[in-house]
Every structure is written in structure tokens, then in C-alpha cells.
Design a protein around this motif. Structure first.
Motif, mmCIF file in Angstrom:
data_model
loop_
_atom_site.group_PDB
_atom_site.id
_atom_site.type_symbol
_atom_site.label_atom_id
_atom_site.label_comp_id
_atom_site.label_asym_id
_atom_site.label_seq_id
_atom_site.Cartn_x
_atom_site.Cartn_y
_atom_site.Cartn_z
ATOM 1 N N GLU A 136 0.790 -1.169 0.116
ATOM 2 C CA GLU A 136 0.029 -0.098 0.029
ATOM 3 C C GLU A 136 0.892 1.324 0.008
ATOM 4 O O GLU A 136 0.596 2.160 -0.652
ATOM 5 C CB GLU A 136 -1.034 0.113 1.130
ATOM 6 N N GLU A 184 3.088 8.902 4.054
ATOM 7 C CA GLU A 184 1.813 8.265 4.680
ATOM 8 C C GLU A 184 2.022 8.415 6.065
ATOM 9 O O GLU A 184 2.732 8.182 6.467
ATOM 10 C CB GLU A 184 1.765 6.958 3.905
ATOM 11 N N ARG A 185 0.643 8.604 6.594
ATOM 12 C CA ARG A 185 0.635 8.962 7.948
ATOM 13 C C ARG A 185 -0.648 7.811 8.466
ATOM 14 O O ARG A 185 -1.952 7.837 8.092
ATOM 15 C CB ARG A 185 0.038 10.278 8.322
ATOM 16 N N TYR A 186 -0.384 7.155 9.538
ATOM 17 C CA TYR A 186 -1.360 6.202 10.120
ATOM 18 C C TYR A 186 -1.560 6.513 11.727
ATOM 19 O O TYR A 186 -0.376 6.508 12.408
ATOM 20 C CB TYR A 186 -0.743 4.652 9.892
ATOM 21 N N VAL A 214 -11.160 9.841 12.706
ATOM 22 C CA VAL A 214 -9.884 9.851 12.311
ATOM 23 C C VAL A 214 -9.150 11.170 12.287
ATOM 24 O O VAL A 214 -9.454 11.984 11.471
ATOM 25 C CB VAL A 214 -9.514 8.973 11.113
ATOM 26 N N CYS A 240 -4.635 11.747 8.292
ATOM 27 C CA CYS A 240 -4.079 10.536 8.968
ATOM 28 C C CYS A 240 -5.249 9.365 8.099
ATOM 29 O O CYS A 240 -6.309 9.634 7.864
ATOM 30 C CB CYS A 240 -3.939 10.254 10.174
ATOM 31 N N THR A 241 -4.680 8.025 8.096
ATOM 32 C CA THR A 241 -5.547 6.974 7.892
ATOM 33 C C THR A 241 -5.319 6.085 9.027
ATOM 34 O O THR A 241 -4.544 6.255 9.987
ATOM 35 C CB THR A 241 -4.833 6.136 6.816
ATOM 36 N N ASP A 242 -6.642 5.636 9.514
ATOM 37 C CA ASP A 242 -6.624 4.638 10.629
ATOM 38 C C ASP A 242 -5.974 3.350 10.437
ATOM 39 O O ASP A 242 -6.538 2.695 9.386
ATOM 40 C CB ASP A 242 -8.263 4.400 10.801
ATOM 41 N N PHE A 243 -4.956 3.081 11.197
ATOM 42 C CA PHE A 243 -4.154 1.916 10.965
ATOM 43 C C PHE A 243 -4.968 0.979 10.998
ATOM 44 O O PHE A 243 -4.830 -0.165 10.254
ATOM 45 C CB PHE A 243 -3.077 2.181 12.025
ATOM 46 N N SER A 297 -8.188 0.045 10.536
ATOM 47 C CA SER A 297 -8.818 -0.315 9.352
ATOM 48 C C SER A 297 -8.143 -0.603 8.156
ATOM 49 O O SER A 297 -8.488 -1.343 7.219
ATOM 50 C CB SER A 297 -9.837 1.014 8.998
ATOM 51 N N ALA A 298 -6.855 0.196 7.783
ATOM 52 C CA ALA A 298 -6.074 -0.217 6.804
ATOM 53 C C ALA A 298 -5.498 -1.395 6.820
ATOM 54 O O ALA A 298 -5.375 -2.356 5.838
ATOM 55 C CB ALA A 298 -5.062 0.906 6.544
#
Length: 229
Positions: free
Chosen positions: A54, A114-116, A130, A134-137, A139-140
Motif C-alpha cells: 500500500e 503516508e500517515r497512520y 480519524v 491520517c489513515t486509521d491503521f 482499518s487499513a
């Protein structure tokens, strides 16, 4: 001397993947989470696959980790090392950044591809809200594969980290089959609560914000052999 953290982790769980490898307590929240070697390996593989498939990381790129000791932090760190990344905790340009939700403002000062974000929920539930950017780690990471073939060579920093871990394991007197109870609030360095036990093929009971009067009974219940408090 070992020079590949992913290989050390694989060797540590090979003899019995079902035994409790990492047991996590947080006395501030009442949390207790127990992970077998197989369960932790599943999270590690998913994290490494997220990084490679990803994010598109390549060996020896940089990963920023702004996380306190936690079982999810163990998965993130071992996932980064499995993907042959160099983990840093000081601001600078990184390919990917993992941050606790309460450190998002600090994370904003980093240059990251990228930021989680991690809420470090006791049940690894997705975040309802969220942080921006950022992306929710959780969920990803769930959508990625359960198996990852680590690179033959570890990241550039593996050998130095493992040398420290082996020295620490020797200092603590850890041997295969031992079980270490460690106060991670006083000893937050992952060399203490993660890598030293792994290099010795020992298991760990990691305790955040421990209530001192609870520790003797916990040591007995968890059948620990060594204590670092």
C-alpha cells in the motif's frame, strides 16, 4: 550475532506458535490482552504487507514511530523491521509515519509520505473519528495478507539493535523459556520489552502504569521468571 530482526522473531515463535508470547496489561484502563506468537505474527505480516503493497516502501527507507509501548506498537515495529525499514523517533523526512492519536500535533511537524494514526483501543476497534491527514491503521491493516516473506537481509539498523538486545538479555539473565515481567512505563525502550526477550526466545508480560501492589500476584499468575520494574 544475529543481524535480521524478522528472522529473530520467526525463530522465537517457531517451536510453539501457540504459546503466549506477549501479554499486555494497562492498569490505568484495566486492559489485559494476550497474544500468541501466531497471533502477533499475523499482525506483523499484515503490517509489513501494508507497508510494501500500500505504501510502496523499499528496504532501508525510514519509518517514523510515535507510539508508546503497547501490543499494537509491537506489531508496528516488527512489521517495519520485517519490511527492512529503519525505525526512527526523531523528526525528519520519512516514507511512512505511525502516530498515537494524542501525538498527532507532534506528528504534524514531520515530513511523511503516508500517515497512520492509532487509537490503541483495547479491542483494536477502528476509530470513529480519524485525525485529519491520517489513515486509521486498524482499518487499513485488516485488509492485508496474513503472511509476509521477510527480506533475506534485515534493515540497516537491525544488527546494532540486536546487539543491544542480546547484551540486555544477558544482563537480565534471560534464557529460552523464561518469562519477563516488565514495567514499560519505566522501561519504554523496545529493546527492553520486545527485542531482548525475543533474542533470548523468552516471552514477556508488559505492564503499563502498573499498580505496585498488583505486581507480585501478577508475577505468580503469569508464571514469570524475571522482573524488570
Amino acid at each position: 550475532m544475529a543481524d535480521n530482526i524478522a528472522r529473530v522473531f520467526a525463530d522465537a515463535i517457531a517451536s510453539d506458535p501457540t504459546r503466549p508470547l506477549l501479554t499486555w496489561y494497562d492498569d490505568a484502563t484495566g486492559e489485559r490482552t494476550e497474544l500468541s506468537g501466531a497471533t502477533l505474527a499475523n499482525w506483523v505480516a499484515k503490517t509489513a504487507n501494508l507497508l510494501v503493497d500500500e505504501v510502496g516502501t523499499a528496504p532501508d527507507e525510514m519509518a517514523g514511530v510515535l507510539l508508546p509501548p503497547h501490543w499494537q506498537t509491537a506489531a508496528v515495529l516488527l512489521g517495519c523491521w520485517s519490511a527492512a525499514l529503519t525505525v526512527v523517533d526523531a523528526p525528519g523526512p520519512v516514507e511512512v509515519l505511525f502516530t498515537a492519536v494524542d501525538r498527532v500535533d507532534e506528528a504534524a511537524r514531520w515530513s511523511a509520505g503516508e500517515r497512520y494514526a492509532l487509537a490503541l483501543d483495547p479491542f483494536a476497534l477502528p476509530m470513529r473519528q480519524v485525525p485529519a491527514g491520517c489513515t486509521d491503521f486498524v482499518s487499513a491493516v485488516r485488509g492485508h495478507g496474513d503472511h509476509f516473506t521477510a527480506y533475506p537481509s534485515g534493515g540497516a539498523g537491525d544488527a546494532a539493535l540486536l546487539a543491544r538486545a542480546e547484551a540486555r538479555a544477558t544482563e537480565l539473565g534471560l534464557a529460552p523459556g523464561d518469562r519477563l515481567l516488565v514495567d514499560v512505563t519505566r522501561h519504554p525502550d523496545p529493546v527492553d520489552w520486545l527485542l531482548a526477550p525475543l533474542t533470548a526466545r523468552a516471552t514477556v508480560v508488559a505492564c503499563a502504569h502498573p499498580t505496585p501492589t498488583h505486581l507480585p500476584a501478577r508475577a505468580e499468575t503469569e508464571r514469570t521468571t524475571h522482573t524488570l520494574t
